[in-house]
Design a protein around this motif. Structure first.
Motif, PDB file in Angstrom:
ATOM      1  N   ASN A  43      36.738   0.837   2.142  1.00 32.26           N
ATOM      2  CA  ASN A  43      37.363   0.595   0.841  1.00 32.26           C
ATOM      3  C   ASN A  43      38.423   1.631   0.496  1.00 32.26           C
ATOM      4  O   ASN A  43      38.476   2.175  -0.609  1.00 32.26           O
ATOM      5  N   ALA A  44      39.253   1.895   1.464  1.00 33.92           N
ATOM      6  CA  ALA A  44      40.359   2.815   1.202  1.00 33.92           C
ATOM      7  C   ALA A  44      41.497   2.046   0.548  1.00 33.92           C
ATOM      8  O   ALA A  44      41.726   0.856   0.828  1.00 33.92           O
ATOM      9  N   ASN A  45      42.190   2.692  -0.393  1.00 30.15           N
ATOM     10  CA  ASN A  45      43.344   2.075  -1.023  1.00 30.15           C
ATOM     11  C   ASN A  45      44.518   2.162  -0.059  1.00 30.15           C
ATOM     12  O   ASN A  45      44.954   3.259   0.304  1.00 30.15           O
ATOM     13  N   VAL A  46      45.017   1.008   0.328  1.00 32.35           N
ATOM     14  CA  VAL A  46      46.102   0.914   1.302  1.00 32.35           C
ATOM     15  C   VAL A  46      47.366   0.490   0.565  1.00 32.35           C
ATOM     16  O   VAL A  46      47.370  -0.486  -0.174  1.00 32.35           O
ATOM     17  N   ASP A  47      48.420   1.267   0.749  1.00 32.67           N
ATOM     18  CA  ASP A  47      49.720   0.966   0.130  1.00 32.67           C
ATOM     19  C   ASP A  47      50.728   0.878   1.250  1.00 32.67           C
ATOM     20  O   ASP A  47      51.092   1.871   1.869  1.00 32.67           O
ATOM     21  N   ILE A  48      51.182  -0.403   1.519  1.00 31.97           N
ATOM     22  CA  ILE A  48      52.109  -0.652   2.623  1.00 31.97           C
ATOM     23  C   ILE A  48      53.423  -1.150   2.043  1.00 31.97           C
ATOM     24  O   ILE A  48      53.459  -2.116   1.293  1.00 31.97           O
ATOM     25  N   ASN A  49      54.484  -0.466   2.400  1.00 29.91           N
ATOM     26  CA  ASN A  49      55.835  -0.872   2.018  1.00 29.91           C
ATOM     27  C   ASN A  49      56.650  -0.971   3.303  1.00 29.91           C
ATOM     28  O   ASN A  49      56.948   0.047   3.931  1.00 29.91           O
ATOM     29  N   SER A  50      57.008  -2.165   3.709  1.00 29.94           N
ATOM     30  CA  SER A  50      57.756  -2.380   4.940  1.00 29.94           C
ATOM     31  C   SER A  50      58.789  -3.485   4.698  1.00 29.94           C
ATOM     32  O   SER A  50      58.502  -4.676   4.852  1.00 29.94           O
ATOM     33  N   GLY A  51      59.986  -3.084   4.345  1.00 33.56           N
ATOM     34  CA  GLY A  51      61.066  -4.059   4.135  1.00 33.56           C
ATOM     35  C   GLY A  51      60.722  -5.003   2.991  1.00 33.56           C
ATOM     36  O   GLY A  51      60.503  -4.582   1.860  1.00 33.56           O
ATOM     37  N   SER A  52      60.602  -6.295   3.375  1.00 30.58           N
ATOM     38  CA  SER A  52      60.323  -7.303   2.357  1.00 30.58           C
ATOM     39  C   SER A  52      58.845  -7.426   2.051  1.00 30.58           C
ATOM     40  O   SER A  52      58.449  -8.141   1.135  1.00 30.58           O
ATOM     41  N   LEU A  53      58.012  -6.669   2.858  1.00 33.55           N
ATOM     42  CA  LEU A  53      56.564  -6.782   2.671  1.00 33.55           C
ATOM     43  C   LEU A  53      56.077  -5.576   1.879  1.00 33.55           C
ATOM     44  O   LEU A  53      56.343  -4.433   2.212  1.00 33.55           O
ATOM     45  N   SER A  54      55.349  -5.887   0.837  1.00 36.87           N
ATOM     46  CA  SER A  54      54.751  -4.841   0.019  1.00 36.87           C
ATOM     47  C   SER A  54      53.321  -5.243  -0.235  1.00 36.87           C
ATOM     48  O   SER A  54      53.043  -6.313  -0.766  1.00 36.87           O
ATOM     49  N   LEU A  55      52.400  -4.312   0.189  1.00 39.80           N
ATOM     50  CA  LEU A  55      50.978  -4.634   0.078  1.00 39.80           C
ATOM     51  C   LEU A  55      50.251  -3.410  -0.472  1.00 39.80           C
ATOM     52  O   LEU A  55      50.413  -2.303   0.018  1.00 39.80           O
ATOM     53  N   LYS A  56      49.460  -3.686  -1.465  1.00 38.58           N
ATOM     54  CA  LYS A  56      48.636  -2.639  -2.048  1.00 38.58           C
ATOM     55  C   LYS A  56      47.288  -3.224  -2.350  1.00 38.58           C
ATOM     56  O   LYS A  56      47.144  -4.023  -3.281  1.00 38.58           O
ATOM     57  N   ALA A  57      46.296  -2.846  -1.521  1.00 39.76           N
ATOM     58  CA  ALA A  57      44.972  -3.463  -1.679  1.00 39.76           C
ATOM     59  C   ALA A  57      43.948  -2.580  -0.967  1.00 39.76           C
ATOM     60  O   ALA A  57      44.280  -1.796  -0.069  1.00 39.76           O
ATOM     61  N   PRO A  58      42.685  -2.716  -1.357  1.00 37.05           N
ATOM     62  CA  PRO A  58      41.623  -1.974  -0.647  1.00 37.05           C
ATOM     63  C   PRO A  58      41.407  -2.549   0.732  1.00 37.05           C
ATOM     64  O   PRO A  58      41.535  -3.755   0.941  1.00 37.05           O
ATOM     65  N   ALA A  59      41.031  -1.630   1.675  1.00 41.41           N
ATOM     66  CA  ALA A  59      40.831  -2.101   3.052  1.00 41.41           C
ATOM     67  C   ALA A  59      39.983  -1.059   3.783  1.00 41.41           C
ATOM     68  O   ALA A  59      39.870   0.109   3.388  1.00 41.41           O
ATOM     69  N   ASP A  60      39.368  -1.514   4.884  1.00 48.42           N
ATOM     70  CA  ASP A  60      38.642  -0.600   5.774  1.00 48.42           C
ATOM     71  C   ASP A  60      39.592  -0.157   6.870  1.00 48.42           C
ATOM     72  O   ASP A  60      40.177  -0.983   7.560  1.00 48.42           O
ATOM     73  N   ILE A  61      39.742   1.172   7.014  1.00 49.21           N
ATOM     74  CA  ILE A  61      40.679   1.687   8.016  1.00 49.21           C
ATOM     75  C   ILE A  61      39.929   2.634   8.954  1.00 49.21           C
ATOM     76  O   ILE A  61      38.870   3.170   8.620  1.00 49.21           O
ATOM     77  N   ILE A  62      40.489   2.806  10.113  1.00 52.63           N
ATOM     78  CA  ILE A  62      39.927   3.723  11.124  1.00 52.63           C
ATOM     79  C   ILE A  62      40.980   4.780  11.427  1.00 52.63           C
ATOM     80  O   ILE A  62      42.100   4.459  11.826  1.00 52.63           O
ATOM     81  N   LEU A  63      40.578   6.029  11.238  1.00 55.02           N
ATOM     82  CA  LEU A  63      41.460   7.155  11.573  1.00 55.02           C
ATOM     83  C   LEU A  63      41.136   7.577  13.002  1.00 55.02           C
ATOM     84  O   LEU A  63      39.977   7.869  13.340  1.00 55.02           O
ATOM     85  N   PRO A  64      42.154   7.597  13.874  1.00 54.91           N
ATOM     86  CA  PRO A  64      41.886   7.923  15.284  1.00 54.91           C
ATOM     87  C   PRO A  64      41.530   9.415  15.471  1.00 54.91           C
ATOM     88  O   PRO A  64      41.824  10.270  14.633  1.00 54.91           O
ATOM     89  N   SER A  65      40.866   9.690  16.573  1.00 53.43           N
ATOM     90  CA  SER A  65      40.495  11.060  16.916  1.00 53.43           C
ATOM     91  C   SER A  65      41.752  11.918  17.090  1.00 53.43           C
ATOM     92  O   SER A  65      42.735  11.469  17.660  1.00 53.43           O
ATOM     93  N   GLY A  66      41.708  13.179  16.609  1.00 50.37           N
ATOM     94  CA  GLY A  66      42.851  14.079  16.699  1.00 50.37           C
ATOM     95  C   GLY A  66      43.751  14.055  15.502  1.00 50.37           C
ATOM     96  O   GLY A  66      44.757  14.770  15.482  1.00 50.37           O
TER      97      GLY A  66
END
Length: 225
Positions: free
Chosen positions: A125-148
């Motif tokens: 349930n991390a708050n994800v804020d994605i801004n990529s050109g014409s795409l804008s997304l702000k919503a909760p999501a499950d994310i994985i942070l890679p090792s390192g």
């Protein structure tokens, strides 16, 4: 009838000499004859004794200088000088310390730091804020942070510490003895020897010094080798 010297009977009537007076005179004459001999022998004996005593005194005085030199240079002066040096000495050495010290305390932490992930980490349930050109997304999501991945964080906590800390070090030591309790006995020993040292210093070292002084004149020095 008149008696003559030729009459034998006159020999019995003639006065006899006083024998007691003659004996006293003889004894007096004998005593008078002995007295000069007695005083002569007494004077000769006295001269011999005085001569022997003078020789003994000269020999003893000669030995006094040698005894004085031996005592002063072999005993008193070394004792005095060593007591002075001991009081002025310093104990200089190094002491190796090899031990452990108990450390028990609370360590407060209030600082910013960066940590690195040692493995992949899932964040729910991390708050994800994605801004990529014409795409804008702000919503909760499950994310994985890679090792390192490096994460900046702020630490504010208290850490209890209870450890034995080993210590191994070399400590230089420099202790002046005149600032320790040994100063008093060293000074006492020095002051005990000092009067004898002063007394020996006032005794001459030779006949020349005894009769002519420390700075003898040339005439006196020439007379007394």
């Amino acid at each position: 009838m008149t008696l003559t010297d030729s009459d034998p009977s006159s020999q019995f009537n003639a006065p006899q000499p006083e024998t007691g007076l003659s004996s006293a005179k003889k004894r007096s004459l004998q005593q008078a004859a002995y007295r000069p001999r007695f005083w002569t022998l007494t004077a000769i004996f006295s001269l011999i004794v005085n001569f022997v005593l003078v020789i003994v005194v000269i020999v003893l005085l000669t030995q006094v200088f040698a005894i004085k030199s031996a005592i002063q240079t072999g005993l008193i002066d070394p004792l005095y000088d060593n007591f002075v040096r001991m009081d002025e000495a310093r104990i200089q050495t190094t002491v190796t310390v090899d031990t452990s010290v108990a450390a028990r305390f609370d360590l407060p932490l209030d600082t910013d730091t960066t940590v690195r992930l040692s493995q992949d980490t899932l964040i729910d349930n991390a708050n994800v804020d994605i801004n990529s050109g014409s795409l804008s997304l702000k919503a909760p999501a499950d994310i994985i942070l890679p090792s390192g991945t490096n994460l900046p964080i702020h630490l504010s906590l208290t850490v209890p510490v209870d450890q034995q800390i080993p210590i191994s070090l070399t400590v230089p030591v420099d202790i002046p003895l005149d600032q320790t309790e040994l100063h008093t006995p060293f000074v006492g020993l020095r002051d005990t020897v000092a009067p004898y040292r002063d007394l020996l210093n006032h005794i001459p070292n030779s006949w020349e010094e005894a009769l002519c002084g420390l700075n003898p004149a040339k005439f006196c020095a020439a007379l007394i080798p």
